[in-house]
Design a protein around this motif. Structure first.
Motif, mmCIF file in Angstrom:
data_model
loop_
_atom_site.group_PDB
_atom_site.id
_atom_site.type_symbol
_atom_site.label_atom_id
_atom_site.label_comp_id
_atom_site.label_asym_id
_atom_site.label_seq_id
_atom_site.Cartn_x
_atom_site.Cartn_y
_atom_site.Cartn_z
ATOM 1 N N ILE A 292 -73.986 17.285 -37.128
ATOM 2 C CA ILE A 292 -74.865 16.602 -38.087
ATOM 3 C C ILE A 292 -75.892 17.571 -38.654
ATOM 4 O O ILE A 292 -76.131 17.618 -39.862
ATOM 5 N N THR A 293 -76.504 18.370 -37.775
ATOM 6 C CA THR A 293 -77.508 19.336 -38.219
ATOM 7 C C THR A 293 -76.906 20.379 -39.147
ATOM 8 O O THR A 293 -77.497 20.742 -40.175
ATOM 9 N N GLY A 294 -75.731 20.872 -38.792
ATOM 10 C CA GLY A 294 -75.084 21.897 -39.607
ATOM 11 C C GLY A 294 -74.774 21.408 -41.003
ATOM 12 O O GLY A 294 -75.031 22.112 -41.993
ATOM 13 N N ILE A 295 -74.240 20.190 -41.119
ATOM 14 C CA ILE A 295 -73.914 19.629 -42.424
ATOM 15 C C ILE A 295 -75.182 19.336 -43.222
ATOM 16 O O ILE A 295 -75.272 19.614 -44.425
ATOM 17 N N SER A 296 -76.179 18.773 -42.547
ATOM 18 C CA SER A 296 -77.405 18.364 -43.238
ATOM 19 C C SER A 296 -78.213 19.549 -43.748
ATOM 20 O O SER A 296 -78.949 19.422 -44.738
ATOM 21 N N THR B 64 -73.229 26.579 -37.034
ATOM 22 C CA THR B 64 -73.974 25.588 -36.252
ATOM 23 C C THR B 64 -73.032 24.679 -35.480
ATOM 24 O O THR B 64 -73.294 24.322 -34.330
ATOM 25 N N VAL B 65 -71.923 24.298 -36.113
ATOM 26 C CA VAL B 65 -70.946 23.436 -35.451
ATOM 27 C C VAL B 65 -70.369 24.130 -34.221
ATOM 28 O O VAL B 65 -70.254 23.526 -33.141
ATOM 29 N N PHE B 66 -70.016 25.410 -34.361
ATOM 30 C CA PHE B 66 -69.441 26.134 -33.228
ATOM 31 C C PHE B 66 -70.470 26.344 -32.110
ATOM 32 O O PHE B 66 -70.106 26.409 -30.931
ATOM 33 N N THR B 67 -71.743 26.444 -32.478
ATOM 34 C CA THR B 67 -72.777 26.508 -31.446
ATOM 35 C C THR B 67 -72.753 25.243 -30.602
ATOM 36 O O THR B 67 -72.839 25.292 -29.369
ATOM 37 N N GLY B 68 -72.625 24.100 -31.259
ATOM 38 C CA GLY B 68 -72.528 22.840 -30.536
ATOM 39 C C GLY B 68 -71.270 22.752 -29.695
ATOM 40 O O GLY B 68 -71.300 22.233 -28.567
ATOM 41 N N ILE B 69 -70.159 23.258 -30.209
ATOM 42 C CA ILE B 69 -68.907 23.235 -29.453
ATOM 43 C C ILE B 69 -69.019 24.101 -28.198
ATOM 44 O O ILE B 69 -68.578 23.703 -27.113
ATOM 45 N N ARG B 70 -69.622 25.292 -28.344
ATOM 46 C CA ARG B 70 -69.793 26.160 -27.178
ATOM 47 C C ARG B 70 -70.737 25.529 -26.157
ATOM 48 O O ARG B 70 -70.503 25.615 -24.941
ATOM 49 N N MET B 71 -71.816 24.905 -26.635
ATOM 50 C CA MET B 71 -72.720 24.205 -25.723
ATOM 51 C C MET B 71 -71.986 23.082 -25.004
ATOM 52 O O MET B 71 -72.176 22.869 -23.798
ATOM 53 N N GLY B 72 -71.132 22.361 -25.732
ATOM 54 C CA GLY B 72 -70.359 21.290 -25.121
ATOM 55 C C GLY B 72 -69.435 21.803 -24.035
ATOM 56 O O GLY B 72 -69.286 21.170 -22.985
ATOM 57 N N TYR C 97 -64.539 34.016 -30.275
ATOM 58 C CA TYR C 97 -63.467 34.703 -30.998
ATOM 59 C C TYR C 97 -62.900 33.798 -32.094
ATOM 60 O O TYR C 97 -62.667 34.241 -33.229
ATOM 61 N N LEU C 98 -62.710 32.520 -31.765
ATOM 62 C CA LEU C 98 -62.183 31.576 -32.744
ATOM 63 C C LEU C 98 -63.164 31.392 -33.902
ATOM 64 O O LEU C 98 -62.755 31.307 -35.063
ATOM 65 N N GLU C 99 -64.457 31.347 -33.583
ATOM 66 C CA GLU C 99 -65.472 31.201 -34.634
ATOM 67 C C GLU C 99 -65.414 32.370 -35.609
ATOM 68 O O GLU C 99 -65.515 32.188 -36.829
ATOM 69 N N LYS C 100 -65.258 33.588 -35.091
ATOM 70 C CA LYS C 100 -65.178 34.754 -35.966
ATOM 71 C C LYS C 100 -63.946 34.685 -36.857
ATOM 72 O O LYS C 100 -63.976 35.115 -38.014
ATOM 73 N N LYS C 101 -62.859 34.135 -36.331
ATOM 74 C CA LYS C 101 -61.627 34.048 -37.109
ATOM 75 C C LYS C 101 -61.732 33.032 -38.239
ATOM 76 O O LYS C 101 -61.237 33.265 -39.346
#
Length: 263
Positions: free
Chosen positions: A149-153, A185-193, A249-253
């Protein structure tokens, strides 16, 4: 055309520079118990832990419990991705007014201590696999949802205005502008999850479980098999590190548009 000099020496220096803190930490960990400055009964040396991990691998104990734990972690984590990512994109991109109305509730629910919710999950779902996977899902979904939500907003409005000026519709703006710009920002949330999933795994498997790394750690602690306990702890930490590295690694790709800023 310039060529890049790549030698074993440069590779060694690069690796050393990257992992020097971990190397120093492991050396200190090995030395302090050996010298008697730390009680080896409670904090064994890394070599002792590795030896125990090797022993547990020989009889299949470590592999079996690791696979059971990975099944629970990835089931809860995948479920969180399936639910939280689309919901976060919709709330942040298309239903902003509704998102503002429910955001306080989402923030409140995300702050609920998951350990205090264990009895509720057990009452409704029992002590089987479903309750363990569900509590991992519950903990994992919040950083993914809120960061999405934060990333999109927080996408730069200038990008959206430029896209509108180019004649793009709402769906195209969403897929070609909002989603790519929000990915960091989305990937930051995914890594935190993912980190929260492994964190919650131990607690989930300590309640009514007969297998898994959390169960192995608890059982070893109860009978004072300290090296075995540490073998489980180290395995969980390594798995979490590998998953986090894989997500980076996936985020960089997928974020190939993102360029590092150099001054």
């Amino acid at each position: 055309m310039s060529s890049v000099n790549f030698s074993p020496t440069s590779l060694f220096k690069s690796t050393l520079h990257k992992y020097i803190a971990i190397i120093v930490f492991l050396i200190a960990w090995q030395i302090l118990p050996t010298l008697g400055l730390v009680n080896q009964i409670f904090i064994p040396t890394p070599t002792t832990i590795l030896s125990e991990m090797y022993r547990l691998c020989l009889d299949g104990t470590l592999q079996y419990n690791t696979l059971v734990s990975l099944w629970r972690v990835f089931s809860g984590f995948l479920l969180a991705l399936i639910v939280a990512l689309p919901l976060g994109f919709l709330l942040g991109g298309f239903f902003k007014n509704f998102e503002k109305a429910v955001n306080p509730l989402l923030q409140l629910l995300s702050q609920a201590n998951p350990f205090t919710l264990f009895p509720i999950f057990i009452v409704f779902l029992g002590i089987g696999e479903l309750s363990k996977i569900t509590i991992i899902y519950w903990v994992t979904q919040w950083p993914i949802l809120l960061n999405t939500i934060t990333g999109i907003s927080n996408v730069d409005p200038v990008l959206v205005k430029m896209a509108k000026s180019a004649g793009l519709g709402k769906v195209e703006i969403f897929t070609k502008v909002l989603i790519p710009a929000s990915l960091p920002t989305v990937f930051t949330g995914i890594r935190m999850g993912a980190v929260f999933a492994f964190f919650m795994l131990i607690g989930a498997e300590m309640l009514g479980s007969t297998a898994g790394l959390g169960h192995m750690i608890m059982q070893a602690q109860m009978v004072m098999q300290i090296p075995k306990m540490w073998a489980g702890i180290v395995t969980v930490a390594l798995l979490g590190y590998i998953v986090n590295y894989g997500l980076l690694y996936l985020e960089k790709k997928v974020s190939t548009w993102k360029q590092d800023v150099e001054i």
